[in-house]
Design a protein around this motif. Structure first.
Motif, short mmCIF file in Angstrom:
data_model
loop_
_atom_site.label_atom_id
_atom_site.label_comp_id
_atom_site.label_asym_id
_atom_site.label_seq_id
_atom_site.Cartn_x
_atom_site.Cartn_y
_atom_site.Cartn_z
N MET A 1 0.84 -1.18 0.00
CA MET A 1 0.00 0.00 0.00
C MET A 1 0.88 1.24 0.00
SD MET A 1 -3.07 -1.15 -0.02
CE MET A 1 -4.08 0.22 0.53
N THR A 2 0.65 2.13 -0.93
CA THR A 2 1.39 3.38 -0.97
C THR A 2 0.48 4.53 -0.58
OG1 THR A 2 0.90 3.53 -3.33
CG2 THR A 2 3.05 2.65 -2.72
N LYS A 3 1.08 5.54 0.03
CA LYS A 3 0.31 6.70 0.45
C LYS A 3 -0.24 7.44 -0.76
CE LYS A 3 2.11 10.73 1.84
NZ LYS A 3 2.87 11.72 2.60
N LYS A 4 -1.47 7.89 -0.66
CA LYS A 4 -2.08 8.65 -1.76
C LYS A 4 -1.26 9.91 -2.03
CE LYS A 4 -6.45 8.61 -2.41
NZ LYS A 4 -7.93 8.80 -2.42
N GLY A 5 -0.92 10.09 -3.30
CA GLY A 5 -0.16 11.28 -3.68
C GLY A 5 1.27 11.29 -3.20
N VAL A 6 1.86 10.13 -2.95
CA VAL A 6 3.21 10.07 -2.38
C VAL A 6 4.25 10.69 -3.32
CG1 VAL A 6 3.68 7.74 -3.27
CG2 VAL A 6 4.89 8.56 -1.23
N LEU A 7 4.02 10.58 -4.64
CA LEU A 7 4.97 11.11 -5.62
C LEU A 7 4.31 12.24 -6.41
CD1 LEU A 7 7.61 11.01 -7.27
CD2 LEU A 7 6.57 9.20 -8.67
N TYR A 8 4.94 13.40 -6.39
CA TYR A 8 4.42 14.60 -7.05
C TYR A 8 5.32 14.97 -8.22
CZ TYR A 8 3.43 19.67 -7.54
OH TYR A 8 3.13 20.92 -8.02
N GLY A 9 4.71 15.24 -9.38
CA GLY A 9 5.46 15.69 -10.54
C GLY A 9 4.92 17.01 -11.05
N MET A 10 5.80 17.82 -11.60
CA MET A 10 5.41 19.11 -12.17
C MET A 10 6.19 19.30 -13.47
SD MET A 10 5.30 22.82 -10.28
CE MET A 10 7.07 22.87 -9.96
N GLY A 11 5.48 19.68 -14.54
CA GLY A 11 6.18 19.82 -15.81
C GLY A 11 5.29 20.34 -16.90
N ASN A 12 5.68 20.03 -18.15
CA ASN A 12 5.00 20.53 -19.33
C ASN A 12 4.03 19.48 -19.86
OD1 ASN A 12 6.60 22.83 -19.15
ND2 ASN A 12 8.18 21.99 -20.51
N PRO A 13 2.72 19.63 -19.62
CA PRO A 13 1.77 18.63 -20.10
C PRO A 13 1.48 18.79 -21.58
CG PRO A 13 0.61 20.35 -18.89
CD PRO A 13 2.07 20.68 -18.82
N LEU A 14 1.54 17.69 -22.30
CA LEU A 14 1.21 17.69 -23.72
C LEU A 14 0.21 16.57 -23.99
CD1 LEU A 14 4.83 17.88 -25.20
CD2 LEU A 14 3.27 19.79 -24.84
N LEU A 15 -0.59 16.74 -25.03
CA LEU A 15 -1.42 15.65 -25.52
C LEU A 15 -0.76 15.12 -26.79
CD1 LEU A 15 -4.13 14.08 -25.21
CD2 LEU A 15 -5.05 15.63 -26.94
N ASP A 16 -0.41 13.84 -26.79
CA ASP A 16 0.16 13.22 -27.98
C ASP A 16 -0.96 12.77 -28.91
OD1 ASP A 16 2.71 13.57 -27.07
OD2 ASP A 16 3.08 11.47 -26.56
N MET A 17 -0.84 13.13 -30.18
CA MET A 17 -1.76 12.68 -31.23
C MET A 17 -0.95 11.77 -32.15
SD MET A 17 -3.43 16.37 -32.25
CE MET A 17 -4.61 15.65 -33.39
N THR A 18 -1.23 10.50 -32.12
CA THR A 18 -0.44 9.53 -32.88
C THR A 18 -1.23 9.03 -34.07
OG1 THR A 18 0.70 8.83 -30.86
CG2 THR A 18 0.83 7.36 -32.75
N ALA A 19 -0.60 9.09 -35.25
CA ALA A 19 -1.27 8.65 -36.48
C ALA A 19 -0.24 8.11 -37.47
CB ALA A 19 -2.05 9.80 -37.11
N VAL A 20 -0.65 7.15 -38.25
CA VAL A 20 0.20 6.61 -39.32
C VAL A 20 0.02 7.49 -40.56
CG1 VAL A 20 0.62 4.64 -40.84
CG2 VAL A 20 0.05 4.27 -38.43
N VAL A 21 1.14 7.93 -41.12
CA VAL A 21 1.12 8.74 -42.34
C VAL A 21 2.09 8.12 -43.35
CG1 VAL A 21 0.57 10.84 -41.05
CG2 VAL A 21 2.96 10.29 -41.54
N ASP A 22 2.12 8.66 -44.56
CA ASP A 22 3.06 8.15 -45.55
C ASP A 22 4.24 9.11 -45.71
OD1 ASP A 22 2.03 10.25 -47.06
OD2 ASP A 22 0.72 8.96 -48.24
N GLU A 23 5.21 8.67 -46.50
CA GLU A 23 6.42 9.48 -46.70
C GLU A 23 6.08 10.83 -47.35
OE1 GLU A 23 9.45 8.92 -45.76
OE2 GLU A 23 9.29 6.85 -45.06
N ALA A 24 5.08 10.83 -48.21
CA ALA A 24 4.69 12.07 -48.89
C ALA A 24 4.20 13.11 -47.89
CB ALA A 24 3.60 11.78 -49.93
N TYR A 25 3.54 12.63 -46.83
CA TYR A 25 3.05 13.57 -45.83
C TYR A 25 4.23 14.23 -45.11
CZ TYR A 25 -0.02 15.59 -42.30
OH TYR A 25 -0.71 16.48 -41.51
#
Length: 368
Positions: free
Chosen positions: A16-40
């Motif tokens: 059992m770990t304490k709630k919120g035992v590890l805190y992080g702060m940084g730059n949040p990004l949303l990754d958008m992942t898609a398959v494209v071709d070489e032409a793109y």
């Protein structure tokens, strides 16, 4: 379009770990992942295996991924956010971790049309993904900037990253000291912030560092990129004295050694000298950890350096090494917050990196 999936099917852990035992702060990004071709890629003058900050000419990419029938998957991104996600994946207990950063008040063109969830903005999607991964968040919302986003363009075994930081660059210290955020800080016993945040709010890092010293809690930072020790040397000098653990890779370590005039290129010697630099909390000796890809990880602790060989892996199984360092830290800290010995922590960090390099991006599997 795919929505993010939960990494936790509700399994319990024996520890059992304490709630919120590890805190992080940084730059949040949303990754958008898609398959494209070489032409793109050629259309936008992109390399198949590279990472860049978006220029004006790249801005149409995100709208095209949204509206031109690409199959897009969404996941949280950004160095610290990914480290916290990996740590939470290992810890299992809901809300063992927390994360703070700045997202935007997104305009209409940032609407994601999803058959399963209806319509979300980039910021909404980021928050919902983190919630499904059982991570506590308290994002500052900037009304004048859109949420940071990274287009992850897949061609074969390659991955081209095009990042817009946008709101991630706008974090304010006043948000850190607000009751809703500061309660996350006081709940935690361990803090991790990637060095990228030195470019955003070093005073916020110092504020957390001061709290960690006062309460004898553990504060850790990643060197993150060679350019930081060169162009952001002064804020790095301000934050380093608070660091109980310093992470980095071999390139970052040697750049740091050059910029801070340590007069050596030997990783073990650099680690020794970093460990001996001024430190605010005399109750904790500094640990320095340098990864170096397929070569052994160097750990300096208790006045001696030790090398840990990495887990072997066939080259054909390696899909994407980008994010391996973030995953290593997440795996390491998941054990460290449970007071495990250093060898166990390092081995778990290696397991995390080993897992992440076999998939595209920082994609965590569902637990069995």
């Amino acid at each position: 379009m795919e929505a993010c999936s939960s990494n936790h099917p509700g399994l319990k852990t024996n520890i059992m770990t304490k709630k919120g035992v590890l805190y992080g702060m940084g730059n949040p990004l949303l990754d958008m992942t898609a398959v494209v071709d070489e032409a793109y890629l050629q259309k936008y003058d992109l390399q198949p295996n590279n990472a860049i900050l978006a220029e004006d000419k790249h801005r149409p990419i995100y709208d095209e991924l949204l509206n031109e029938n690409y199959k897009v998957s969404y996941s949280p991104g950004g160095a610290t956010q990914n480290t916290i996600r990996v740590a939470q994946w290992y810890l299992r207990e809901p809300e063992s971790t927390s994360f703070v950063g700045c997202i935007g008040s997104d305009p209409p063109e940032f609407i994601i049309k999803d058959d399963k969830t209806g319509q979300d903005t980039f910021g909404d999607k980021l928050k919902s993904c983190m919630k499904k991964e059982d991570i506590r968040t308290n994002y500052l919302v900037d009304p004048n900037a859109p949420t940071g986003v990274c287009a992850v363009l897949i061609t074969g075994g390659n991955r081209s990253l095009v990042t817009r930081l946008d709101a991630a660059n706008e974090y304010k210290q006043s948000h850190l000291t607000s009751p809703g955020t500061w309660s996350l800080v006081t709940d935690a016993s361990f803090y991790y912030i990637a060095g990228y945040f030195l470019t955003v709010s070093p005073d916020s890092m110092v504020e957390i560092g001061e709290h960690a010293v006062k309460e004898n809690k553990c504060f850790s930072m990643n060197l993150s990129a060679p350019f930081l020790s060169q162009f952001f040397k002064d804020p790095m000098k301000k934050v380093l004295p608070y660091c109980d653990i310093v992470f980095g890779n071999e390139d970052e370590a040697r750049a740091f050694a050059k910029d801070f005039e340590l007069n050596t290129t030997d990783l073990a010697e650099i680690a020794k000298k970093v460990a001996a630099m001024p430190k605010k909390n005399s109750k904790r000796s500094r640990i320095v950890i340098f990864t170096q890809g397929a070569e052994p990880t160097v750990v300096f602790k208790d006045n001696k350096a030790k090398e840990y060989p990495v887990l072997p892996i066939a080259s054909e199984k390696i899909i994407d090494t980008n994010g391996a360092g973030d995953a290593f830290v997440g795996g390491f800290l998941a054990e460290y917050v449970q007071d495990k010995d250093i060898e166990t922590c390092v081995n778990n960090g290696m397991h995390a990196a080993h897992m992440i390099i076999q998939v595209s991006g920082c994609t965590l599997p569902e637990r069995q």
